[in-house]
Design a protein around this motif. Structure first.
Motif, mmCIF file in Angstrom:
data_model
loop_
_atom_site.group_PDB
_atom_site.id
_atom_site.type_symbol
_atom_site.label_atom_id
_atom_site.label_comp_id
_atom_site.label_asym_id
_atom_site.label_seq_id
_atom_site.Cartn_x
_atom_site.Cartn_y
_atom_site.Cartn_z
ATOM 1 N N ALA A 1 -9.288 -0.576 -4.657
ATOM 2 C CA ALA A 1 -8.088 -0.191 -5.415
ATOM 3 C C ALA A 1 -7.072 -1.334 -5.395
ATOM 4 C CB ALA A 1 -7.469 1.061 -4.792
ATOM 5 N N PRO A 2 -6.181 -1.348 -6.378
ATOM 6 C CA PRO A 2 -5.124 -2.368 -6.342
ATOM 7 C C PRO A 2 -4.132 -2.076 -5.229
ATOM 8 C CG PRO A 2 -4.699 -0.767 -8.087
ATOM 9 C CD PRO A 2 -6.044 -0.428 -7.524
ATOM 10 N N SER B 1 -3.759 -6.413 -8.160
ATOM 11 C CA SER B 1 -2.510 -5.726 -8.510
ATOM 12 C C SER B 1 -1.571 -6.673 -9.265
ATOM 13 C CB SER B 1 -1.816 -5.261 -7.228
ATOM 14 O OG SER B 1 -0.478 -4.893 -7.483
ATOM 15 N N GLN C 1 1.301 -6.774 -8.618
ATOM 16 C CA GLN C 1 2.217 -7.210 -7.562
ATOM 17 C C GLN C 1 1.496 -7.929 -6.425
ATOM 18 O OE1 GLN C 1 4.417 -3.577 -6.742
ATOM 19 N NE2 GLN C 1 5.863 -4.064 -8.378
ATOM 20 N N TYR D 1 1.174 -3.038 -14.117
ATOM 21 C CA TYR D 1 2.464 -2.364 -14.177
ATOM 22 C C TYR D 1 3.182 -2.987 -15.360
ATOM 23 C CZ TYR D 1 2.337 -0.154 -9.486
ATOM 24 O OH TYR D 1 2.053 0.631 -8.405
ATOM 25 N N THR E 1 -1.548 1.659 -14.481
ATOM 26 C CA THR E 1 -1.058 2.673 -13.542
ATOM 27 C C THR E 1 0.054 3.478 -14.208
ATOM 28 O OG1 THR E 1 -1.661 1.329 -11.656
ATOM 29 C CG2 THR E 1 0.008 3.007 -11.267
ATOM 30 N N GLY F 1 -2.484 7.649 -3.032
ATOM 31 C CA GLY F 1 -2.564 7.654 -1.567
ATOM 32 C C GLY F 1 -1.400 8.362 -0.899
ATOM 33 N N ASP G 1 -9.473 8.482 -6.065
ATOM 34 C CA ASP G 1 -9.041 7.833 -4.824
ATOM 35 C C ASP G 1 -8.038 8.697 -4.095
ATOM 36 O OD1 ASP G 1 -6.319 7.255 -5.449
ATOM 37 O OD2 ASP G 1 -6.731 5.175 -5.964
ATOM 38 N N VAL H 1 -9.587 8.181 1.470
ATOM 39 C CA VAL H 1 -10.979 7.953 1.900
ATOM 40 C C VAL H 1 -11.010 7.144 3.195
ATOM 41 C CG1 VAL H 1 -13.146 6.820 1.282
ATOM 42 C CG2 VAL H 1 -11.880 8.123 -0.431
ATOM 43 N N ARG H 2 -11.585 7.714 4.227
ATOM 44 C CA ARG H 2 -11.678 7.047 5.524
ATOM 45 C C ARG H 2 -13.106 7.004 6.043
ATOM 46 N NH1 ARG H 2 -7.675 6.125 3.515
ATOM 47 N NH2 ARG H 2 -5.558 6.673 4.103
ATOM 48 N N GLN I 1 -12.393 4.844 -5.132
ATOM 49 C CA GLN I 1 -11.613 3.656 -4.774
ATOM 50 C C GLN I 1 -11.116 3.723 -3.334
ATOM 51 O OE1 GLN I 1 -9.795 1.881 -8.764
ATOM 52 N NE2 GLN I 1 -8.356 3.125 -7.616
ATOM 53 N N ARG J 1 -6.078 1.685 1.372
ATOM 54 C CA ARG J 1 -5.642 1.151 2.661
ATOM 55 C C ARG J 1 -6.787 0.569 3.488
ATOM 56 N NH1 ARG J 1 -2.912 5.937 1.723
ATOM 57 N NH2 ARG J 1 -0.631 5.936 1.978
ATOM 58 N N LEU K 1 -7.495 -3.058 3.485
ATOM 59 C CA LEU K 1 -6.361 -3.826 4.032
ATOM 60 C C LEU K 1 -6.409 -3.837 5.557
ATOM 61 C CD1 LEU K 1 -3.363 -2.677 1.778
ATOM 62 C CD2 LEU K 1 -4.675 -4.790 1.639
HETATM 63 C C1 LIG Z 1 -0.057 -1.153 0.489
HETATM 64 C C2 LIG Z 1 -0.435 -0.481 -0.795
HETATM 65 C C3 LIG Z 1 -0.014 -1.041 -1.996
HETATM 66 C C4 LIG Z 1 -0.381 -0.434 -3.204
HETATM 67 N N1 LIG Z 1 -0.047 -1.059 -4.375
HETATM 68 C C5 LIG Z 1 -0.481 -0.534 -5.550
HETATM 69 C C6 LIG Z 1 -0.252 -1.237 -6.760
HETATM 70 O O1 LIG Z 1 0.294 -2.327 -6.785
HETATM 71 N N2 LIG Z 1 -0.682 -0.647 -7.910
HETATM 72 C C7 LIG Z 1 -1.323 0.562 -7.922
HETATM 73 O O2 LIG Z 1 -1.690 1.054 -8.985
HETATM 74 N N3 LIG Z 1 -1.578 1.230 -6.778
HETATM 75 C C8 LIG Z 1 -1.175 0.703 -5.588
HETATM 76 N N4 LIG Z 1 -1.471 1.351 -4.425
HETATM 77 C C9 LIG Z 1 -2.225 2.619 -4.446
HETATM 78 C C10 LIG Z 1 -3.721 2.346 -4.340
HETATM 79 O O3 LIG Z 1 -4.198 1.679 -5.477
HETATM 80 C C11 LIG Z 1 -4.539 3.640 -4.164
HETATM 81 O O4 LIG Z 1 -4.255 4.528 -5.208
HETATM 82 C C12 LIG Z 1 -4.283 4.348 -2.836
HETATM 83 O O5 LIG Z 1 -4.011 3.420 -1.814
HETATM 84 C C13 LIG Z 1 -5.506 5.183 -2.472
HETATM 85 O O6 LIG Z 1 -5.327 5.857 -1.278
HETATM 86 P P1 LIG Z 1 -5.900 5.315 0.134
HETATM 87 O O7 LIG Z 1 -5.008 4.178 0.538
HETATM 88 O O8 LIG Z 1 -5.739 6.489 1.017
HETATM 89 O O9 LIG Z 1 -7.326 4.874 -0.079
HETATM 90 C C14 LIG Z 1 -1.124 0.766 -3.205
HETATM 91 C C15 LIG Z 1 -1.515 1.318 -1.984
HETATM 92 C C16 LIG Z 1 -1.196 0.703 -0.794
HETATM 93 C C17 LIG Z 1 -1.683 1.303 0.487
#
Ligand SMILES: Cc1cc2nc3c(=O)[nH]c(=O)nc-3n(C[C@H](O)[C@H](O)[C@H](O)COP(=O)(O)O)c2cc1C
Length: 379
Positions: free
Chosen positions: A76-77, A106, A108, A130, A156, A280, A310, A313-314, A331, A334, A337
């Motif tokens: 995921a982004p 992403s 960002q 975005y 998004t 998330g 998404d 998911v762990r 997807q 976290r 990361l």
């Molecule tokens: C640190 C972080 C930054 C994120 N930045 C973006 C982003 O820039 N664009 C976006 O669409 N989703 C962003 N997300 C959401 C993720 O794409 C995803 O939907 C979400 O993390 C999924 O849940 P999970 O972390 O429990 O797997 C971000 C999530 C995290 C944890």
């Protein structure tokens, strides 16, 4: 200590990263109810095993968005992955490409997509958009993306407002970074991170910044920027989607869809895929969980975009749960990361390997030859 599952990687990430950054990645929004609900919903799902099916799994291979792929996973982004490790986005893309897993860049990110492409030439890169208030600059960004051999655009649609994350305020974590006694002490307590991610790369190519910002706005995450033009547009409409559809030659995925009506409309507007996602649990605390929304959407009669899911998911079995509820792919946000924080590119790859092994084991117990064989057992 051996890192055997996602939680172990999370614990290692907690030790390695400053608290402000760890919390930014790890936590939710407001009361963090959504975060807890996502987990509870996944924990409550049981999967129906079948017996005497011979070799299981035969393969994790599956097909979505026009290609056969070796696994049902997508990265995921995530904004600011380049703050977790130096060249963090490239490292994630490279780790993912070892397994044929697409990596979503992403808007960002710290590194621009051109650098990620150069560092990970074999990776399948998707780009998450975005939409900036300045549409001309957004269009310019998309031209850069298209030149980087990136076919899939992920728009998004669930971040209309800046989310209320009070822990970030308390920790002094934000862009621009404003030094406070608390966040300075936090950073100084993590000298390895400070050296490896900020100081050493900083000496070579300056402080980290949002890599996709045009150069005149790229003042570094530490200093204040007046980039009103680059604020996320809070007022997107279906008309904007139509304009995007007309201008983008590759596939379009909408991320953050939770209503069946929106999924049907998206298909009618020419969208190829949707990500059923609660971001998330990071944006809004009162949403249905992915596990609730996904079967409602998948159960619709009529043409739907392909479904990706998404949030939360762990474990490998979590991936299979979303597939059993109707997703073709799942997807990870976290988890990679945490892998990156714990062990750089190798850590991210190790984390993915563990999840794939868990998927294999779970499919074996379920008698599923392929991901598409899965079914839910509660109800
Ligand atoms: C640190 C972080 C930054 C994120 N930045 C973006 C982003 O820039 N664009 C976006 O669409 N989703 C962003 N997300 C959401 C993720 O794409 C995803 O939907 C979400 O993390 C999924 O849940 P999970 O972390 O429990 O797997 C971000 C999530 C995290 C944890």
């Amino acid at each position: 200590m051996a890192l055997l599952n996602t939680d172990d990687f999370r614990a290692a990430a907690r030790r390695r990263l400053p608290r402000g950054l760890f919390d930014y990645i790890d936590r939710g929004t407001e009361e963090e109810l959504s975060l807890a609900r996502i987990r509870a919903a996944l924990d409550g799902i049981r999967l129906q095993p079948r017996i005497l099916n011979g070799e299981c799994p035969v393969s994790l291979e599956t097909a979505f968005l026009g290609r056969r792929r070796p696994t049902p996973l997508v990265i995921a982004p995530t904004a600011l992955a380049g703050m977790v490790a130096d060249r963090g986005e490239t490292k994630l893309a490279r780790a993912a490409s070892r397994f044929g897993i697409p990596f979503t860049v992403s808007t960002q990110s710290v590194e621009p997509i051109e650098d990620i492409r150069r560092g990970a030439p074999d990776a399948e890169l998707w780009f998450q958009l975005y939409v900036w208030k300045d549409r001309a600059r957004t269009a310019q960004l998309l031209r850069r993306v298209a030149e980087c051999d990136c076919e899939t655009l992920v728009l998004t649609v669930d971040t209309q407002m800046p989310p209320k994350r009070e822990y970030n305020q308390r920790n002094g974590f934000g862009v621009p970074f404003r030094p406070t006694p608390r966040n300075i002490a936090d950073i100084l307590c993590h000298p390895r991170w400070l050296w490896q991610v900020i100081l050493r790369p900083g000496l070579r190519h300056g402080m980290p910044s949002y890599g996709h910002y045009p150069p005149e706005f790229r003042s570094g995450l530490m200093s204040s920027t007046t980039a009103e033009d680059l604020r996320l547009d809070p007022a997107l409409t279906w008309q904007d989607l139509r304009a995007l559809r007309d201008g983008w030659r590759g596939r379009i995925v909408l991320k953050g869809v939770l209503a069946a009506e929106d999924a049907l409309r998206a298909r009618a507007e020419g969208v190829d895929g949707i990500v059923v996602s609660t971001h998330g649990g990071r944006n809004f605390d009162c949403l249905p969980t992915t596990a609730e929304a996904l079967p409602r959407i998948a159960g619709q009669r009529g043409a739907l975009p392909e479904l990706i899911a998404d949030s939360g998911v762990r474990r490998g079995s979590d991936v299979l749960k979303y597939i059993a509820l109707g997703a073709l792919a799942v997807q990870l946000g976290r988890a990679p990361l945490w892998g990156l924080a714990a062990g750089d590119e190798g850590g991210a790859a190790a984390l993915l390997e563990i999840l794939l092994a868990e998927i294999q084991t779970s499919m074996g117990f379920l008698g599923a030859r392929r991901p598409a064989d899965l079914a839910r057992s509660d109800g």
